[in-house]
Design an enzyme around this catalytic site. Sequence first.
Site, PDB file in Angstrom:
ATOM      1  N   ILE A  13      46.931  14.717  48.939  1.00  0.00           N
ATOM      2  CA  ILE A  13      48.248  15.319  49.159  1.00  0.00           C
ATOM      3  C   ILE A  13      48.122  16.743  49.729  1.00  0.00           C
ATOM      4  CG2 ILE A  13      48.584  16.273  46.846  1.00  0.00           C
ATOM      5  CD1 ILE A  13      51.528  15.223  47.024  1.00  0.00           C
TER       6      ILE A  13
ATOM      7  N   TYR B 171      46.199   7.793  47.005  1.00  0.00           N
ATOM      8  CA  TYR B 171      45.973   9.216  47.208  1.00  0.00           C
ATOM      9  C   TYR B 171      45.916   9.961  45.883  1.00  0.00           C
ATOM     10  CZ  TYR B 171      50.849  10.565  46.271  1.00  0.00           C
ATOM     11  OH  TYR B 171      52.061  10.800  45.672  1.00  0.00           O
ATOM     12  N   CYS B 172      45.351  11.149  45.940  1.00  0.00           N
ATOM     13  CA  CYS B 172      45.311  12.073  44.804  1.00  0.00           C
ATOM     14  C   CYS B 172      45.546  13.472  45.360  1.00  0.00           C
ATOM     15  CB  CYS B 172      43.979  11.962  44.049  1.00  0.00           C
ATOM     16  SG  CYS B 172      42.543  12.466  45.012  1.00  0.00           S
ATOM     17  N   ARG B 173      44.990  14.469  44.723  1.00  0.00           N
ATOM     18  CA  ARG B 173      45.185  15.849  45.182  1.00  0.00           C
ATOM     19  C   ARG B 173      44.395  16.137  46.455  1.00  0.00           C
ATOM     20  NH1 ARG B 173      42.854  20.956  44.242  1.00  0.00           N
ATOM     21  NH2 ARG B 173      44.375  22.624  44.368  1.00  0.00           N
TER      22      ARG B 173
END
Length: 129
Positions: free
Chosen positions: A120, A91-93
């Site tokens: 996220i 995952y990332c932003r």
Amino acid sequence: MKTLHTFFTLLLLASGLMACNAQSTTGFTNISEKEFAEKAQAENTIILDVRTPQEVAEGRIAGASLFIDINDSQFAEKMQALDKSKTYLVYCRSGARSSKASSWMAENGFSQVYNLKGGILGWSGTIEK
């Protein structure tokens, strides 16, 4: 008779498209928050955060244990050192960088790679600081 043939042709095409949606041609699978949380409970699963150190310091998904910034000049070297037999939840932003990282992983021999759709920002579970 022609209408029946057309119907079955469209049905076959639709079935094929639905099957392709489950595992994309990118070699990794985009998954929902619910699927991500379920898969996070399995053994040999690693939650990989590919955001910057500053973003990680603001908070991370509970259980995230590996942090490799996709923008790091040594990203490829760090990723190559990982165990390819593990399952990775990435995952990332917002999901864009993690999609790129997931694609890189799939192209480099990782077979169990799942990208969190929405990153996220779309996560309603526990965030650790």
